[in-house]
Each structure stands twice: as C-alpha cells, then as structure tokens.
Design an enzyme around this catalytic site. Structure first.
Site, mmCIF file in Angstrom:
data_model
loop_
_atom_site.group_PDB
_atom_site.id
_atom_site.type_symbol
_atom_site.label_atom_id
_atom_site.label_comp_id
_atom_site.label_asym_id
_atom_site.label_seq_id
_atom_site.Cartn_x
_atom_site.Cartn_y
_atom_site.Cartn_z
ATOM 1 N N LYS A 1 4.067 -11.176 1.893
ATOM 2 C CA LYS A 1 4.517 -12.354 2.640
ATOM 3 C C LYS A 1 3.279 -13.102 3.134
ATOM 4 O O LYS A 1 2.961 -13.107 4.316
ATOM 5 C CB LYS A 1 5.398 -11.922 3.823
ATOM 6 C CG LYS A 1 6.798 -11.491 3.443
ATOM 7 C CD LYS A 1 7.769 -12.645 3.260
ATOM 8 C CE LYS A 1 8.137 -13.323 4.566
ATOM 9 N NZ LYS A 1 9.029 -14.481 4.351
ATOM 10 N N ASP B 1 15.095 0.630 -2.395
ATOM 11 C CA ASP B 1 16.518 0.950 -2.165
ATOM 12 C C ASP B 1 17.419 -0.071 -2.851
ATOM 13 O O ASP B 1 18.461 0.281 -3.411
ATOM 14 C CB ASP B 1 16.845 0.980 -0.665
ATOM 15 C CG ASP B 1 16.674 2.369 -0.060
ATOM 16 O OD1 ASP B 1 15.933 3.183 -0.642
ATOM 17 O OD2 ASP B 1 17.279 2.637 1.006
ATOM 18 N N TYR C 1 3.473 1.550 8.494
ATOM 19 C CA TYR C 1 3.893 2.940 8.721
ATOM 20 C C TYR C 1 2.844 3.708 9.525
ATOM 21 O O TYR C 1 3.174 4.624 10.255
ATOM 22 C CB TYR C 1 4.119 3.660 7.383
ATOM 23 C CG TYR C 1 5.505 3.475 6.814
ATOM 24 C CD1 TYR C 1 5.942 2.225 6.395
ATOM 25 C CD2 TYR C 1 6.376 4.553 6.695
ATOM 26 C CE1 TYR C 1 7.206 2.058 5.868
ATOM 27 C CE2 TYR C 1 7.645 4.387 6.165
ATOM 28 C CZ TYR C 1 8.058 3.147 5.755
ATOM 29 O OH TYR C 1 9.312 2.994 5.230
ATOM 30 N N ASP D 1 10.724 -11.753 0.257
ATOM 31 C CA ASP D 1 12.131 -12.145 0.453
ATOM 32 C C ASP D 1 12.704 -12.734 -0.837
ATOM 33 O O ASP D 1 13.818 -12.420 -1.262
ATOM 34 C CB ASP D 1 12.289 -13.106 1.643
ATOM 35 C CG ASP D 1 11.399 -14.336 1.550
ATOM 36 O OD1 ASP D 1 10.422 -14.336 0.757
ATOM 37 O OD2 ASP D 1 11.671 -15.327 2.265
ATOM 38 N N ASP E 1 9.547 0.129 0.531
ATOM 39 C CA ASP E 1 10.644 0.976 1.017
ATOM 40 C C ASP E 1 11.976 0.239 0.847
ATOM 41 O O ASP E 1 12.950 0.782 0.322
ATOM 42 C CB ASP E 1 10.394 1.307 2.496
ATOM 43 C CG ASP E 1 11.516 2.133 3.089
ATOM 44 O OD1 ASP E 1 11.945 3.097 2.431
ATOM 45 O OD2 ASP E 1 11.970 1.807 4.203
HETATM 46 C C1 IPM Z 1 11.600 6.693 1.691
HETATM 47 C C2 IPM Z 1 12.310 6.994 2.976
HETATM 48 C C3 IPM Z 1 11.285 7.283 4.059
HETATM 49 C C4 IPM Z 1 10.405 6.059 4.240
HETATM 50 C C5 IPM Z 1 11.950 7.736 5.370
HETATM 51 C C6 IPM Z 1 12.745 9.005 5.184
HETATM 52 C C7 IPM Z 1 10.989 7.870 6.492
HETATM 53 O O1 IPM Z 1 13.155 5.963 3.319
HETATM 54 O O2 IPM Z 1 10.824 7.550 1.209
HETATM 55 O O3 IPM Z 1 11.843 5.622 1.139
HETATM 56 O O4 IPM Z 1 10.760 5.120 4.975
HETATM 57 O O5 IPM Z 1 9.327 6.017 3.654
HETATM 58 MG MG MG Z 2 13.319 4.447 1.895
#
Ligand code: IPM
Ligand code: MG
Length: 370
Positions: free
Chosen positions: A193, A254, A142, A226, A250
């Site tokens: 990884k 999700d 990042y 993975d 990240d």
């Molecule tokens: C998160 C989001 C952010 C990230 C985006 C909005 C840039 O997806 O906080 O998980 O990738 O960190």
């Molecule tokens: Mg995210």
C-alpha cells in the site's frame, strides 16, 4: 537410503488428528525405500502452554533447530482465550518463525478440477487455478516494536503496532518469489500500500531494483493490496506468483484459499536461508487451516492440507520431487474418484472421515509407488 530427521509438532485442535494421518504417509514412503524418516514429537501452542506454561519450550526449540524439517499441525483454540498475551498459543508459532528465520512463506493455491464446484466462485473462474503466494513471515507489523497498549491517563488508552521493513528483508523474500516464478509461468505480482504506507513505498522500490538487477526476464507488476484483493475474487487465474508483506499475505492467502473450495486443502511451507556451510535450510510445513475447534475430536477433519504440506516438505527440503508428485497425484486421484470429507462435499453423497480419506490416499499412493 537417506535418513531425514522430522520434528512433529501436532499442536492443538485438529492438529493431532491430521498429524496421525501424515505419519502413515511418511511410513509408507519409508517402506517403499524412498527415504527413511526419523521422527520426534514436541509440543506447541496451547498443548505446550498446558504442559510448561509457554507456547513452546526451549527443549522443543532445540529439537526444531536440529531437525531437517518440522511438520506442524495447528495452534490455538477458545480454551486458551484467557492466557496472557505473551504466552498465547500463537506465540509458539511466532517463536519458531522468528528464531529459525523462516522469512519466506509459500502458500500455493490450486483448484482441483474435481472440486471446482465447491468454490464460492463459478467453476470457469477457478478451474485450473494455480497461484503461489509468497508471504514475508518474520517482519512487518507482526514483529515491529513498539507493540503495546499504553494508558494515556485521561480515561483513554492507545494501542500501537509498528510496521517496519528493511531493504534486506524485502530483497530476500523478493528473490524467493522471482526464483519461484522462473519455475512456473514467469510472472510476479508484488503487492503493498504505497499510497498510504512508507513501508509500501520502500517495498516497491526494492522489488523494482531487484527485478532490474537480477530478474529482468520475469514479468513483474505492482498492485495495491486492496485492489489485488478485488482482482483475486474477480479474475483469479490472471495471477501466478504474488509476493507481499506479512499482514497482507496473511489476509490475501485466506481469500485465495477459499477460492479453491476449501481451506482444508491447502498446505504451506515456511523457509529460511540456505546455510552455505551445511547446505541445510530451516523449514517448517503446516496446513493453512488452523485448529478448527468446531470440529475437533469428531474425526471428520480433512487430512489433505497436512498431507499436501508433507509433499511440499519432500519437494523443498529433501529434493524428492518425484515422491512429492506421487503424493499429490494420489490426492488428486482420490478426489477424482469422488471421495469427500465434510468440508469439500458439494451437494449430496457420503462423507468420508479423516481416517477414511487418508486410507484412500495411501491405497492410491501404494499403487503409484509400484
Ligand atoms: C497464519 C495464521 C497465523 C498468522 C495466526 C495463527 C497467528 O493466521 O499462519 O496465516 O496470522 O500468521
Ligand atoms: Mg492466517
């Protein structure tokens, strides 16, 4: 009664809608004499870009530095798709993370029994699920430089991102994960990884050494990212605390969020180091769901993730564990009674609006506060 300074950054999309609801929770706790919350508002993301041409102003960064904790709604949306990369809405979030050194991002994923059928996995796989992802938040790909697109001059361009981790960055986030595990079921899964990436080799080495040196009582295992992704959808309840880098965290967070039925439920905390002089720890709390432009302005967003984020704030920033428990309990009771916003409705039944959901949570909370 202690007074805490909260900076509210509602941001974009459904951010302002859910922020309105969480303020009611803070007000109720104030009235009940739990603590006093002094709030200030600022702009972040597209809202800040529209006002100042930057995704967060220096003045709002000063407020962020001075606050005891920050509550953030969400940033981004299609309206700002065309803005320059340097000032895109997300850059406001990155400045907050970086300038306040919020290196440890806690993303708990719990599956409420009442919602187990809203998960894309079978009930028996997710009921009672309780995972804590600890994502490194201020390093890795990042922020690594160089980060650019260069013109090679032969009709080709080259995009470059750089993954960098230093020992101290891995160690400090590892420490947060081990400490967290000790308060839970004492297990950490570290993920990278190492079969492809040098940062992965170093990650494993540093976590292993830290474990041997300071946390040998915690059970530790290492999984390739993975394979961990696969295990998380195969048998998610095998995990307790997962510690991983910024990008893998990240993605995996999700995945885990969706296992619980809805990303609209999940909170997060981004924490820095405790200042040994003041005892203060920079902290930002935000829902995982993002700005949700598809439902913005309709009054149907689920406010639970934002309210849950405030519960984390009570717990981690203010030491108000009991009040945090009560807020979480109020949410669980409302869900158990069958109230659902659109995102967590499974099958038929009435749909609650954002305001109806939070009103029901406030009624429950009032009862619990006695
Ligand atoms: C998160 C989001 C952010 C990230 C985006 C909005 C840039 O997806 O906080 O998980 O990738 O960190
Ligand atoms: Mg995210």
């Amino acid at each position: 009664m202690t007074t805490y300074k909260l900076l509210l950054l509602p941001g974009d999309g459904i951010g302002p809608e859910v922020m309105t609801e969480v303020q009611k929770v803070a007000d109720l706790l104030g009235q009940a004499g739990i603590a006093q919350f002094e709030t200030e508002q600022g702009l972040v993301g597209g809202a800040a870009y529209d006002a100042h041409g930057k995704a967060i102003s220096d003045a709002d960064m000063d407020l962020a530095q001075a606050a005891d904790a920050i509550l953030l709604g969400a940033v981004g949306g299609p309206k700002w798709d065309g803005v320059p990369y340097e000032v895109r809405p997300e850059s406001g979030l990155f400045r907050l993370r970086k300038d306040l050194t919020l290196f440890a991002n806690l993303r708990p994923a719990m599956c409420y029994p009442a919602l187990a059928d809203a998960s894309s996995l079978k009930r028996e796989l997710v009921e009672g699920l309780d995972i804590m992802i600890v994502r490194e938040l201020t390093g890795g790909i990042y922020f690594g430089e160089p980060k650019e697109i260069i013109d090679l001059g032969n009709g080709q361009k080259r995009g470059i991102d750089t993954q960098i981790y230093d020992t101290y960055e891995i160690e400090r986030v590892g420490r947060v994960a081990f400490e967290m595990a000790r308060k839970r079921t004492n297990r950490v899964t570290s993920s990278e990884k190492r079969n492809v990436m040098k940062t992965g080799v170093l990650w494993k080495e540093v976590i292993t050494a830290l474990h041997q040196r300071e946390y040998a009582d915690v059970a530790l295992d290492h999984q390739l990212a993975d394979s961990l992704g696969m295990q998380l959808v195969r048998q998610p309840k095998q995990f307790d605390v997962i510690v991983t880098d910024n990008l893998f965290g990240d993605i995996l967070s999700d995945v885990v969020a969706m296992l619980t039925g809805s990303i609209g439920m999940l909170p997060s905390a981004s924490l820095g180091e405790v200042d040994p002089k003041t005892g203060k720890r920079p902290a930002l709390y935000e829902p995982v769901h993002g700005s949700a432009p598809d439902i913005t302005g309709k009054g149907i967003a689920n406010p639970i993730a934002m309210i849950n984020s405030f519960a984390m704030c009570l717990r981690y920033s203010f030491g108000l564990g009991e009040a945090a428990d009560q807020v979480e309990m109020a949410i669980a009771n409302v869900l158990a009674a069958g109230l659902r916003t659109a995102d967590i409705r499974h099958g038929i039944g009435a749909i609650a609006s954002t305001a109806q959901m939070s009103a029901a949570i406030l009624v429950e909370l009032k009862k619990l506060l006695g």
